[in-house]
Write a protein that holds these residues in place. Structure first.
Motif, mmCIF file in Angstrom:
data_model
loop_
_atom_site.group_PDB
_atom_site.id
_atom_site.type_symbol
_atom_site.label_atom_id
_atom_site.label_comp_id
_atom_site.label_asym_id
_atom_site.label_seq_id
_atom_site.Cartn_x
_atom_site.Cartn_y
_atom_site.Cartn_z
ATOM 1 N N ILE A 69 35.190 -22.238 -25.422
ATOM 2 C CA ILE A 69 35.357 -21.772 -24.041
ATOM 3 C C ILE A 69 35.055 -20.278 -23.930
ATOM 4 O O ILE A 69 35.530 -19.473 -24.727
ATOM 5 C CB ILE A 69 36.798 -22.020 -23.549
ATOM 6 C CG1 ILE A 69 37.193 -23.486 -23.717
ATOM 7 C CG2 ILE A 69 36.943 -21.566 -22.103
ATOM 8 C CD1 ILE A 69 36.365 -24.459 -22.931
ATOM 9 N N THR A 70 34.276 -19.922 -22.908
ATOM 10 C CA THR A 70 34.053 -18.525 -22.534
ATOM 11 C C THR A 70 34.437 -18.367 -21.069
ATOM 12 O O THR A 70 33.974 -19.125 -20.215
ATOM 13 C CB THR A 70 32.585 -18.116 -22.729
ATOM 14 O OG1 THR A 70 32.236 -18.223 -24.113
ATOM 15 C CG2 THR A 70 32.355 -16.669 -22.275
ATOM 16 N N PHE A 71 35.293 -17.386 -20.791
ATOM 17 C CA PHE A 71 35.684 -17.097 -19.418
ATOM 18 C C PHE A 71 34.833 -15.960 -18.873
ATOM 19 O O PHE A 71 34.528 -14.997 -19.586
ATOM 20 C CB PHE A 71 37.164 -16.715 -19.348
ATOM 21 C CG PHE A 71 38.100 -17.811 -19.764
ATOM 22 C CD1 PHE A 71 38.404 -18.846 -18.901
ATOM 23 C CD2 PHE A 71 38.666 -17.812 -21.033
ATOM 24 C CE1 PHE A 71 39.264 -19.869 -19.287
ATOM 25 C CE2 PHE A 71 39.525 -18.822 -21.429
ATOM 26 C CZ PHE A 71 39.830 -19.856 -20.556
ATOM 27 N N SER A 72 34.465 -16.063 -17.600
ATOM 28 C CA SER A 72 33.631 -15.027 -16.983
ATOM 29 C C SER A 72 34.032 -14.854 -15.525
ATOM 30 O O SER A 72 34.484 -15.801 -14.872
ATOM 31 C CB SER A 72 32.157 -15.422 -17.082
ATOM 32 O OG SER A 72 31.321 -14.402 -16.580
ATOM 33 N N SER A 73 33.886 -13.623 -15.014
ATOM 34 C CA SER A 73 34.217 -13.311 -13.619
ATOM 35 C C SER A 73 33.308 -12.193 -13.136
ATOM 36 O O SER A 73 32.575 -11.595 -13.935
ATOM 37 C CB SER A 73 35.689 -12.912 -13.499
ATOM 38 O OG SER A 73 35.921 -11.647 -14.052
ATOM 39 N N PRO A 74 33.323 -11.878 -11.848
ATOM 40 C CA PRO A 74 32.394 -10.856 -11.337
ATOM 41 C C PRO A 74 32.451 -9.535 -12.092
ATOM 42 O O PRO A 74 31.406 -8.993 -12.494
ATOM 43 C CB PRO A 74 32.825 -10.694 -9.878
ATOM 44 C CG PRO A 74 33.344 -12.041 -9.504
ATOM 45 C CD PRO A 74 34.057 -12.526 -10.737
#
Length: 246
Positions: free
Chosen positions: A49-54
């Motif tokens: 899992i890789t989390f990403s956001s603006p």
């Protein structure tokens, strides 16, 4: 074989509530069970899992999603899901998501699927994010499994921000948090909230609503699996896993 999954989060901590006199921010974030239930299934299958956001800000849960009411009084289920998120903070970079712009087109090739949970937060900063549009166009062009739930499909609007590309999901059958459900929220909150269903329909999606979607049903069209509300989180996670395994 384990797959690499990108999970898209919002940086927003509030969303706009428009009243007759002004617009006031309402506290929000990711909806706990909409993230935790599919995430648990992905981790059980040993996917990475890789989390990403603006901008890579620390994500926070929507307070409403942590209430016992949201879990129909099931204290132990809520505890399990909070413990899972705490584990992600310790082990998986959840508190420091990757900014969208830090993920190159070359690196996107290494991901096998993308998941966008709901909560009202996506209404604030995902629908008009050009970098997210670039990311989603990659998964669309490659036909990679794409899971969205509740307010998460609002992020699909970002594909219109990519120059000369239009709306990636034109003609797709998608379900989401309906206008009727949002209007009920508006009655409680005393103001107007941006709508997911009608906005996606105006963009060109074929929106699917009905009794089945209200009680946890999901919709699959090509590479996209969508769920309308938190009740669909478990089924969405299961179908996403099936799509990743093909």
């Amino acid at each position: 074989m384990p797959k690499k999954i990108l999970i898209i989060l919002s940086d927003a901590k509030s969303y706009p509530l428009k009243t007759s006199t002004d617009t006031t921010p309402q506290q929000t974030g990711f909806f706990l069970m909409e993230l935790a239930k599919p995430l648990a299934k992905l981790l059980e299958s040993s996917h990475e899992i890789t989390f990403s956001s603006p901008k890579g800000l620390k994500p926070e849960p929507d307070p409403n999603s942590e209430s016992l009411l949201a879990f129909a009084g099931n204290f132990y289920e809520r505890q399990r899901e909070n413990e899972l998120i705490d584990r992600m903070r310790r082990e998986n970079g959840f508190s420091t998501p990757r900014p969208f712009e830090s993920i190159s087109d070359v690196e996107l090739d290494s991901f096998d699927g993308v998941f966008i949970p709901g909560g009202h937060a996506p209404l604030t900063d995902l629908g008009n994010d050009k970098e997210l549009g670039r990311v989603l166009w990659h998964f669309h062009d490659k036909g990679k499994p794409t899971a969205v739930i509740c307010h998460g499909p609002y992020a699909f609007l970002s594909t219109r921000e990519v120059r000369d590309r239009g709306f990636a999901y034109n003609g797709y059958r998608i379900t989401c948090w309906s206008d009727a459900e949002e209007k009920l929220m508006e009655t409680v909150m005393g103001g107007e909230i941006p709508k997911v269903e009608s906005t996606l329909r105006e963009a060109g999606a074929e929106m699917v609503e009905g009794a089945g979607t209200k009680v946890g049903g999901i919709m699959v069209d090509r590479e996209v699996v969508s769920g309308a509300n938190p009740m669909a989180a478990g089924a969405l996670g299961e179908r996403f896993l099936e799509m990743l395994g093909r």
